[in-house]
Write an enzyme that holds these catalytic residues in place. Structure first.
Site, PDB file in Angstrom:
ATOM      1  N   LYS A 184     -71.724  47.641 -44.295  1.00 40.95           N
ATOM      2  CA  LYS A 184     -72.462  46.533 -45.298  1.00 40.95           C
ATOM      3  C   LYS A 184     -71.827  45.417 -44.763  1.00 40.95           C
ATOM      4  O   LYS A 184     -70.576  44.747 -44.961  1.00 40.95           O
ATOM      5  CB  LYS A 184     -71.744  46.769 -46.607  1.00 40.95           C
TER       6      LYS A 184
ATOM      7  N   GLU B 221     -52.716  31.172 -46.000  1.00 34.88           N
ATOM      8  CA  GLU B 221     -53.673  31.335 -44.923  1.00 34.88           C
ATOM      9  C   GLU B 221     -54.592  30.309 -44.985  1.00 34.88           C
ATOM     10  O   GLU B 221     -55.339  30.196 -46.001  1.00 34.88           O
ATOM     11  CB  GLU B 221     -54.403  32.829 -44.923  1.00 34.88           C
TER      12      GLU B 221
ATOM     13  N   CYS C  10     -58.396  36.389 -38.484  1.00 36.47           N
ATOM     14  CA  CYS C  10     -57.453  37.076 -39.282  1.00 36.47           C
ATOM     15  C   CYS C  10     -56.266  36.892 -38.414  1.00 36.47           C
ATOM     16  O   CYS C  10     -55.018  36.862 -39.150  1.00 36.47           O
ATOM     17  CB  CYS C  10     -57.625  38.515 -39.774  1.00 36.47           C
TER      18      CYS C  10
ATOM     19  N   GLU D 242     -57.821  45.635 -43.265  1.00 38.11           N
ATOM     20  CA  GLU D 242     -57.276  44.720 -42.303  1.00 38.11           C
ATOM     21  C   GLU D 242     -57.620  43.342 -43.052  1.00 38.11           C
ATOM     22  O   GLU D 242     -58.877  42.849 -43.364  1.00 38.11           O
ATOM     23  CB  GLU D 242     -58.029  44.500 -41.059  1.00 38.11           C
TER      24      GLU D 242
END
Length: 593
Positions: free
Chosen positions: A117, A326, A226, A192
């Protein structure tokens, strides 16, 4: 794509090289239009993909069961690996095709069918990949792609009864939603999520290598990664020069049309992310961070595009949002540090733990400061997308530190030195006692998994003795494997291991001891100070944790707390060999002379 009912329990013949070469040019062309990643970067990523598929293609016929020895006659105990079933892979928009491959290939190697997906913001390359999968000869229903919004299609797939496992890469909010829904249906997940990865550069680092790779770690993919190294910690001695070189490097980055081969940074993928980055930049200015560099956009940037140029902030404090949160954009926050302890404390002051980078030539420093479970490197760049481990990473990493002088641990002035290594009476006595015990019991090999900052007093005498072969390894698994091979060959072997690794490895150690009916001498060095700041580092704490576990496994042990008890180790070992039984010996700290 295809029928998801293909049977998942039969091992599949996975084409070893992934998609056919003829489709790679078209795949590269779809990438920039999918999420704005520059064609120059995609060429590097896609060149890596065949290696990934070859690795897991080669793994297909090497997933083996194992026989586990037990101490009951007539019992045959073994493991059997079976496909878990349909694996749902939910992928993000920053590197959709690469991350999809990371998830699909290992699932296929294990005999599982897959459903991908992709992000609703970047589905084109994944759909094109599905076409290449068909052309490569995969059976229908083995690799399936279902597009749509997460709250509609994603949630339905996670909750579907035929989906057995979920692997998700994305943001924290999405991860919480997926894990909550999967837990409701008792489905295992691999996640993750986000990161705020630190990169520590010590003053002995090779700046010619460190500067370009640090720049690549934050500015590749426009910072939409990431594992982006978004927090840079520079030791004071190299701070000014490193920042100057880094600015020169950032100034050369071409921001513009992702279809141009000269472009190094393309646009931000979504408007929401573009606005998030702008918010972080504004907060950094308002909170007093110094913008040491702000790049310029190329004239090739299409009008109205979501472009953000590279930004480097100095004068940053640990409380600033640009340091703590982040950004997921090309924004680097830089701080100065003086000591190793300070650097590690700053690196660990974060709820994130996905990745970390370390630059030094000092092996002792690297051993002390490297993360126990992170993506750390010794004079290596912070790992980027094309180097990613497909198994996923834990979400917490902690770096360990010891203050040191000249690359060695700080020691009191009255301690002696042996071959230049500081040693107090404790370590000398311990090393001599261990050496005598091993020789007296006929041990031929010692496999060591040391903490380099504390074990020199034990290892130096062992390394010098002509009757013993010292084998140093980095991981407990390596030590156990080597020891099993030596025992299978009729050799006598001992393992020297720190108590934390010992506790994690006890079952495996007991298993091979029982299989070969020979003792394995576990020499557990608890090498701590007389009055540790942390009571968990005391000798009693370690011993009190280990002994109940050893007893629960039914493993005989001897505890050596002084010279007399250490002298009894050799006879105990000899007796254990004669009886063909395992034996654990705990070598604790001796009182200082």
């Amino acid at each position: 794509m295809g029928d998801a009912d293909a049977h998942p329990t039969r091992r599949l013949d996975v084409p070893p090289c992934g998609p056919p070469r003829a489709g790679r040019g078209a795949a590269r062309a779809t990438g920039p239009r999918d999420n704005g990643k520059p064609i120059s970067e995609l060429r590097k990523q896609y060149a890596y993909l065949p290696q990934h598929w070859r690795y897991f293609g080669g793994l297909v016929d090497k997933i083996e069961a194992e026989v586990i020895p037990v101490d009951r006659n007539g019992v045959f105990n073994f493991t059997r690996h079976e496909p878990v079933g349909v694996v749902l892979a939910i992928t993000p928009w920053n590197s959709p095709l690469v991350i999809a491959s990371w998830k699909i290939a290992p699932a296929l190697a294990a005999g599982c069918t897959t459903i991908v997906k992709p992000s609703e913001h970047a589905s084109i390359s994944t759909l094109h990949f599905a076409k290449l999968v068909t052309e490569a000869g995969f059976p229908a229903g083995v690799v399936n792609v279902v597009t749509g919004y997460g709250h509609e299609v994603g949630e339905a797939l996670v909750a579907h009864a035929r989906v057995a496992k979920v692997t998700f890469t994305g943001g924290e909010a999405g991860g919480r939603a997926v894990s909550t829904l999967a837990a409701k249906h008792l489905k295992p997940t691999v996640m993750e999520l986000g990161g705020k990865s630190p990169v520590i550069v010590f003053d002995d680092a090779d700046l010619d290598r460190a500067v370009p790779t640090v720049a690549a770690g934050i500015f590749s993919s426009s910072g939409q990664s990431c594992v982006a190294g978004s927090r840079l910690l520079l030791q004071a001695g190299i701070y000014d020069e490193f920042v100057r070189r880094l600015i020169d490097r950032a100034r050369a980055i071409v921001v513009g049309d992702p279809l141009s081969p000269e472009t190094a940074m393309g646009p931000i993928t979504t408007r929401a992310q573009f606005e998030t980055i702008q918010s972080h930049l504004l907060d950094a200015y308002e909170q007093g961070a110094i913008c040491a560099f702000k790049g310029e956009l190329s004239s090739s940037c299409p009008s109205g595009g979501l472009f953000v140029s590279p930004s480097i902030f100095t004068g940053v404090s640990p409380s600033m949002r640009v340091w703590r949160e982040e950004v997921f954009g090309p924004v680097l926050a830089v701080m100065r540090f003086e000591t190793e302890t300070e650097a590690v404390a700053l690196a660990n002051d974060s709820p994130f733990g996905l990745a970390a980078g370390l630059w030094t030539h000092d092996l002792d420093r690297a051993a002390a400061a490297q993360g126990a479970r992170g993506r750390d490197g010794l004079d290596q760049q912070l790992p980027r997308g094309e180097q990613h481990d497909p198994a996923g990473r834990p979400q917490e990493v902690r770096l360990r530190s010891r203050e040191r002088t000249g690359g060695r641990p700080r020691v009191p002035a009255n301690q002696e030195r042996v071959d230049g290594v500081p040693m107090n009476n404790t370590t000398q006595l311990r090393g001599a006692s261990i050496l005598n015990a091993l020789k007296g019991a006929g041990i031929e090999y010692v496999i060591s998994v040391p903490d380099l900052t504390t074990s020199e007093g034990v290892l130096r005498p062992l390394a010098k003795d002509p009757h013993l072969k010292l084998i140093r390894v980095c991981r407990e698994e390596e030590a156990i494997g080597i020891c099993a091979g030596l025992l299978a060959g009729g050799k006598r072997a001992a393992i020297l291991i720190q108590y934390t690794g010992f506790m994690a490895s006890m079952n495996a150690i007991r298993a091979i001891a029982m299989e070969y009916r020979q003792p394995i001498c576990m020499l557990v060095g608890l090498l701590f100070a007389d009055a540790p700041e942390d009571p968990r580092q005391s000798v009693n704490y370690g011993v009190n944790r280990m002994i109940p576990l050893i007893e629960a496994l039914g493993m005989p042990y001897r505890l050596a707390r002084n010279d007399d008890e250490a002298a009894a180790i050799a006879p105990a070992l000899t007796q254990a060999f004669e009886r063909s039984e395992p034996l654990t010996i705990l070598i604790t700290r001796y009182p200082s002379a």
